[in-house]
Design a protein around this motif. Sequence first.
Motif, PDB file in Angstrom:
ATOM      1  N   ALA A  90      11.300  31.391  44.784  1.00  9.12           N
ATOM      2  CA  ALA A  90      10.692  30.337  44.035  1.00  9.12           C
ATOM      3  C   ALA A  90       9.424  31.196  43.194  1.00  9.12           C
ATOM      4  O   ALA A  90       8.706  31.969  43.833  1.00  9.12           O
ATOM      5  N   ARG A  91       9.360  30.843  42.065  1.00  8.22           N
ATOM      6  CA  ARG A  91       8.100  31.043  41.118  1.00  8.22           C
ATOM      7  C   ARG A  91       7.674  30.287  40.345  1.00  8.22           C
ATOM      8  O   ARG A  91       8.240  29.191  40.093  1.00  8.22           O
ATOM      9  N   GLY A  92       6.728  30.522  39.501  1.00 10.91           N
ATOM     10  CA  GLY A  92       6.365  29.467  38.524  1.00 10.91           C
ATOM     11  C   GLY A  92       6.739  29.351  37.392  1.00 10.91           C
ATOM     12  O   GLY A  92       6.538  28.260  36.593  1.00 10.91           O
ATOM     13  N   GLY A  93       7.783  30.137  36.852  1.00 10.79           N
ATOM     14  CA  GLY A  93       8.450  29.680  35.628  1.00 10.79           C
ATOM     15  C   GLY A  93      10.233  29.986  35.724  1.00 10.79           C
ATOM     16  O   GLY A  93      10.282  31.358  35.974  1.00 10.79           O
ATOM     17  N   TYR A  94      10.915  29.285  35.385  1.00  6.61           N
ATOM     18  CA  TYR A  94      12.235  29.390  35.413  1.00  6.61           C
ATOM     19  C   TYR A  94      12.732  29.220  33.952  1.00  6.61           C
ATOM     20  O   TYR A  94      12.237  28.081  33.293  1.00  6.61           O
ATOM     21  N   THR A  95      13.723  30.119  33.444  1.00  9.32           N
ATOM     22  CA  THR A  95      14.346  29.730  32.031  1.00  9.32           C
ATOM     23  C   THR A  95      15.683  29.206  32.327  1.00  9.32           C
ATOM     24  O   THR A  95      16.220  29.191  33.440  1.00  9.32           O
ATOM     25  N   LEU A  96      15.855  28.187  31.545  1.00  8.32           N
ATOM     26  CA  LEU A  96      17.453  27.491  31.492  1.00  8.32           C
ATOM     27  C   LEU A  96      18.310  28.575  31.639  1.00  8.32           C
ATOM     28  O   LEU A  96      19.349  28.377  32.766  1.00  8.32           O
ATOM     29  N   SER A  97      18.293  29.605  30.856  1.00  6.10           N
ATOM     30  CA  SER A  97      19.510  30.521  30.985  1.00  6.10           C
ATOM     31  C   SER A  97      19.619  31.105  32.208  1.00  6.10           C
ATOM     32  O   SER A  97      20.621  31.674  32.522  1.00  6.10           O
ATOM     33  N   GLU A  98      18.370  31.635  32.982  1.00  9.41           N
ATOM     34  CA  GLU A  98      18.590  32.222  34.206  1.00  9.41           C
ATOM     35  C   GLU A  98      19.180  31.270  35.439  1.00  9.41           C
ATOM     36  O   GLU A  98      20.045  31.907  36.003  1.00  9.41           O
ATOM     37  N   ILE A  99      18.844  30.154  35.350  1.00 13.02           N
ATOM     38  CA  ILE A  99      19.321  29.082  36.472  1.00 13.02           C
ATOM     39  C   ILE A  99      20.983  28.921  35.851  1.00 13.02           C
ATOM     40  O   ILE A  99      21.735  28.887  36.929  1.00 13.02           O
ATOM     41  N   GLN A 100      21.020  28.677  34.726  1.00 13.52           N
ATOM     42  CA  GLN A 100      22.604  28.677  34.317  1.00 13.52           C
ATOM     43  C   GLN A 100      23.336  29.896  34.818  1.00 13.52           C
ATOM     44  O   GLN A 100      24.522  29.684  35.289  1.00 13.52           O
ATOM     45  N   GLU A 101      22.725  31.015  34.513  1.00 18.15           N
ATOM     46  CA  GLU A 101      23.688  32.522  34.861  1.00 18.15           C
ATOM     47  C   GLU A 101      23.915  32.229  36.356  1.00 18.15           C
ATOM     48  O   GLU A 101      24.794  32.743  36.938  1.00 18.15           O
ATOM     49  N   CYS A 102      22.692  31.921  36.941  1.00 20.65           N
ATOM     50  CA  CYS A 102      22.702  32.032  38.768  1.00 20.65           C
ATOM     51  C   CYS A 102      23.956  30.957  39.225  1.00 20.65           C
ATOM     52  O   CYS A 102      24.862  31.245  39.890  1.00 20.65           O
ATOM     53  N   ILE A 103      23.943  29.791  38.585  1.00 14.98           N
ATOM     54  CA  ILE A 103      24.782  28.556  38.959  1.00 14.98           C
ATOM     55  C   ILE A 103      26.128  29.154  38.601  1.00 14.98           C
ATOM     56  O   ILE A 103      27.194  29.093  39.473  1.00 14.98           O
ATOM     57  N   GLU A 104      26.385  29.691  37.360  1.00  9.62           N
ATOM     58  CA  GLU A 104      27.641  30.133  36.923  1.00  9.62           C
ATOM     59  C   GLU A 104      28.420  31.255  37.966  1.00  9.62           C
ATOM     60  O   GLU A 104      29.698  31.537  37.960  1.00  9.62           O
ATOM     61  N   THR A 105      27.314  32.109  38.104  1.00  8.29           N
ATOM     62  CA  THR A 105      27.959  33.134  39.084  1.00  8.29           C
ATOM     63  C   THR A 105      28.670  32.798  40.194  1.00  8.29           C
ATOM     64  O   THR A 105      29.677  33.438  40.983  1.00  8.29           O
ATOM     65  N   LYS A 106      27.906  31.787  40.965  1.00  8.80           N
ATOM     66  CA  LYS A 106      28.461  31.086  42.276  1.00  8.80           C
ATOM     67  C   LYS A 106      29.667  30.360  41.850  1.00  8.80           C
ATOM     68  O   LYS A 106      30.326  30.107  42.919  1.00  8.80           O
TER      69      LYS A 106
END
Length: 199
Positions: free
Chosen positions: A142-158
């Motif tokens: 958890a942190r103050g700012g997420y980028t869309l690409s970071e979350i997409q990459e994390c989801i797609e990895t899983k």
Amino acid sequence: MDIAILLLALIICISVIAIKFNPESIEFPFSVKSQLFTAAERQFLNTIETAVAGEFRVLCRVKLCDLVTLKQNTNKKLAKSALVKAGARHVDFVLCNKDDMTPVLAIDLVYGSGKNGHNTQRDFFVSGALDTAAIPHARIKARGGYTLSEIQECIETKLVPLRRRQGKIPFSHRNAKPSVIQQKKRPTRPLSQSRKYAA
């Protein structure tokens, strides 16, 4: 005389039960919470919903016992213990198939200081239960700012196994040019280095 005493005792018992179960006598010491989610959770939820682009439904704070079920012929003692543990744990976010609401991915936010009850260390019971049920589990700091690409990459990895079964292009590659995707799939080595070793 005995009948009169029994009737009196019965009337007293009925009166006590009526008073005890009278809805007006029950107290509810509650008030509305000021907010359902923390600021980080709200931001994260918005980012997830944008990242999945409507492909999945996003559920919040789902009990582990609602995601997994006991295997048949499980030992009764083991089953009882497992259900108690699963009932006391939850997952922060769950991505579900929109058609049948099948769980696709479990996501937990991890706070560095254990803020708001979130565990800083991996809960091996949760991880083990999800792994046994073949539900991918992502733990994101958890942190103050997420980028869309970071979350997409994390989801797609899983979701790699799911994407292979579907034969679909991952989120992060949908808007990318074919040449960029091809470069990611086929890493190259420097030509000068190759010539050096070939000589």
